[in-house]
Design an enzyme around this catalytic site. Structure first.
Site, mmCIF file in Angstrom:
data_model
loop_
_atom_site.group_PDB
_atom_site.id
_atom_site.type_symbol
_atom_site.label_atom_id
_atom_site.label_comp_id
_atom_site.label_asym_id
_atom_site.label_seq_id
_atom_site.Cartn_x
_atom_site.Cartn_y
_atom_site.Cartn_z
ATOM 1 N N HIS A 123 0.806 -1.224 0.000
ATOM 2 C CA HIS A 123 0.000 0.000 0.000
ATOM 3 C C HIS A 123 0.838 1.272 0.000
ATOM 4 C CE1 HIS A 123 -3.616 -2.421 1.795
ATOM 5 N NE2 HIS A 123 -3.367 -2.708 0.533
ATOM 6 N N CYS A 159 2.897 24.270 -13.451
ATOM 7 C CA CYS A 159 1.606 23.801 -14.017
ATOM 8 C C CYS A 159 0.553 23.555 -12.940
ATOM 9 C CB CYS A 159 1.830 22.513 -14.820
ATOM 10 S SG CYS A 159 2.211 21.095 -13.787
ATOM 11 N N GLY A 196 -1.890 -9.056 12.657
ATOM 12 C CA GLY A 196 -2.425 -7.710 12.875
ATOM 13 C C GLY A 196 -3.198 -7.133 11.714
HETATM 14 N N1 APR Z 1 -1.236 -6.974 17.689
HETATM 15 C C1 APR Z 1 -1.795 -7.647 16.647
HETATM 16 N N2 APR Z 1 -2.960 -7.295 16.054
HETATM 17 C C2 APR Z 1 -3.591 -6.204 16.546
HETATM 18 C C3 APR Z 1 -3.082 -5.448 17.620
HETATM 19 C C4 APR Z 1 -1.857 -5.876 18.194
HETATM 20 N N3 APR Z 1 -1.308 -5.204 19.225
HETATM 21 N N4 APR Z 1 -3.950 -4.414 17.863
HETATM 22 C C5 APR Z 1 -4.957 -4.529 16.967
HETATM 23 N N5 APR Z 1 -4.755 -5.607 16.183
HETATM 24 C C6 APR Z 1 -5.555 -6.086 15.059
HETATM 25 C C7 APR Z 1 -7.022 -5.750 15.155
HETATM 26 O O1 APR Z 1 -7.714 -6.778 15.846
HETATM 27 C C8 APR Z 1 -7.419 -5.729 13.669
HETATM 28 O O2 APR Z 1 -7.780 -7.029 13.245
HETATM 29 O O3 APR Z 1 -5.088 -5.395 13.919
HETATM 30 C C9 APR Z 1 -6.133 -5.319 12.953
HETATM 31 C C10 APR Z 1 -6.167 -3.918 12.392
HETATM 32 O O4 APR Z 1 -7.152 -3.899 11.397
HETATM 33 P P1 APR Z 1 -7.312 -2.596 10.453
HETATM 34 O O5 APR Z 1 -7.337 -1.361 11.290
HETATM 35 O O6 APR Z 1 -8.449 -2.908 9.536
HETATM 36 O O7 APR Z 1 -5.950 -2.536 9.650
HETATM 37 P P2 APR Z 1 -5.548 -3.404 8.390
HETATM 38 O O8 APR Z 1 -6.103 -4.777 8.481
HETATM 39 O O9 APR Z 1 -4.081 -3.263 8.224
HETATM 40 O O10 APR Z 1 -6.272 -2.596 7.197
HETATM 41 C C11 APR Z 1 -5.944 -3.025 5.895
HETATM 42 O O11 APR Z 1 -7.147 -1.229 4.942
HETATM 43 O O12 APR Z 1 -7.689 0.748 5.658
HETATM 44 C C12 APR Z 1 -6.986 0.138 4.663
HETATM 45 O O13 APR Z 1 -5.011 0.616 3.479
HETATM 46 C C13 APR Z 1 -5.540 0.474 4.759
HETATM 47 O O14 APR Z 1 -3.626 -0.997 4.937
HETATM 48 C C14 APR Z 1 -4.934 -0.749 5.436
HETATM 49 C C15 APR Z 1 -5.879 -1.841 4.996
#
Ligand code: APR
Length: 249
Positions: A123, A159, A196
Site C-alpha cells: 500500500h 503547471c 495484525g
Molecule cells: N497486535 C496484533 N494485532 C492487533 C493489535 C496488536 N497489538 N492491535 C490490533 N490488532 C488487530 C485488530 O484486531 C485488527 O484485526 O489489527 C487489525 C487492524 O485492522 P485494520 O485497522 O483494519 O488494519 P488493516 O487490516 O491493516 O487494514 C488493511 O485497509 O484501511 C486500509 O489501506 C488500509 O492498509 C490498510 C488496509
C-alpha cells in the site's frame, strides 16, 4: 494468553519451513503507538469517513484537509519506534537469509527500521511523495519536486500539479510488482503468518487463501477475530509485540 502447545507447534513448523511468508497489517504497529487504520480517525478526524481522506476524490475535494491528515500521521510514524514484534521478525529473517518474505499493508517504515531484509509494500510509503497527475509539466520536461512551491499540499510552480502522499488510496490499483511478489511468496511458502490485519481489504486479504490452497500452514496472530480467521489452521489470540518474540525468539 496464547496456548503454549499451539505456540510450540507453530515454532516447529517455522523451523522446518524452507520458505516463510508474513502478511502484516496495522495491528503490527499498534504497540509502536501508531493507531490502526480504523482507529486513526480519532479526535478531530473522527467526523470523517476514511474514504473522504484516503482517496483521490477526497484529496481533490479538499487537498489541504487530506494533506494535513497525512502530515499528522507522518509525524506519528517518525515518532514511533519498531516494537518487539518488528525486532523479532527482523532478527529471524536476518538469521535465515532468503527464507523469509514480509509483505505489509502498512505504510509506515517500522519493518525497515527494525532491519527486516525483505519487505514488500502493498500500500505504498506514507513518508514518500509523488505527483497527483502523471501528466508532464508543459513548461518543463516534468514537474520537478525541487521546483514545488511550498504549500498544503506543495504544488508545481509551473503547471499547478499537486504533490500527494505515495500511498495506495481506496479505489486505486496496488503496485503490480509488489502484488506479484506477494502472491509468489504466499504461493511458495510452507508457513504464512498473518499478523495484525482485519482481513477487510483485498487483494491483500486474499493472500491467506492463496497460501492455504498452495499447501501452506496458515497461522493468524491477532488479539481479536478477523474476517479471514476461517483460512487459518492455527489462530494465536495474542498481540504482535508479545506473540512474535515467543514464536520466533
Ligand atoms: N497486535 C496484533 N494485532 C492487533 C493489535 C496488536 N497489538 N492491535 C490490533 N490488532 C488487530 C485488530 O484486531 C485488527 O484485526 O489489527 C487489525 C487492524 O485492522 P485494520 O485497522 O483494519 O488494519 P488493516 O487490516 O491493516 O487494514 C488493511 O485497509 O484501511 C486500509 O489501506 C488500509 O492498509 C490498510 C488496509
Amino acid at each position: 494468553m496464547v496456548d503454549p502447545q499451539a505456540l510450540a507447534a507453530v515454532r516447529r513448523a517455522l523451523e522446518e519451513a524452507q520458505r516463510v511468508a508474513v502478511l502484516t497489517g496495522a495491528g503490527m504497529s499498534a504497540e509502536s503507538g501508531i493507531p490502526t487504520f480504523r482507529d486513526a480517525l480519532t479526535g478531530l478526524w473522527s467526523r470523517f469517513d476514511p474514504e473522504d481522506l484516503a482517496s483521490e476524490q477526497g484529496f481533490r475535494a479538499d487537498p489541504a484537509r487530506v494533506w494535513d491528515w497525512y502530515a499528522q500521521r507522518r509525524d506519528g510514524v517518525r515518532r514511533a519506534r519498531p516494537n518487539a514484534g518488528h525486532e523479532a521478525l527482523a532478527a529471524w529473517g536476518r538469521a535465515r537469509p532468503g527464507r523469509l518474505c514480509v509483505v505489509t499493508q502498512n505504510v509506515d517504515d517500522l519493518h525497515q527500521r527494525a532491519g527486516q531484509p525483505e519487505v514488500v509494500r502493498l500500500h505504498g510509503d506514507i513518508l514518500a511523495d509523488r505527483w497527483l497527475d502523471g501528466a508532464a509539466c508543459r513548461e518543463r520536461p516534468r514537474c520537478d519536486a525541487a521546483s514545488a512551491a511550498a504549500g498544503r499540499p506543495p504544488r508545481c510552480a509551473q503547471c499547478g500539479n499537486l504533490v500527494r502522499p505515495a500511498v495506495v488510496w481506496f479505489g486505486e490499483m496496488l503496485p503490480a510488482a509488489a502484488l506479484q511478489r506477494a502472491q509468489e511468496a504466499a504461493a511458495e511458502c510452507q508457513v504464512l503468518l498473518v499478523v495484525g490485519t482485519s482481513g477487510a481489504v483485498w487483494p491483500a486479504a486474499g493472500l491467506a487463501s492463496l497460501a492455504r490452497r498452495s499447501g501452506a500452514r496458515v497461522v493468524i496472530v491477532n488479539p481479536h477475530e478477523s474476517e479471514i480467521d476461517a483460512e487459518a489452521h492455527v489462530v494465536l489470540r495474542g498481540t504482535a509485540a508479545t506473540t512474535l518474540p515467543a514464536l520466533l525468539g
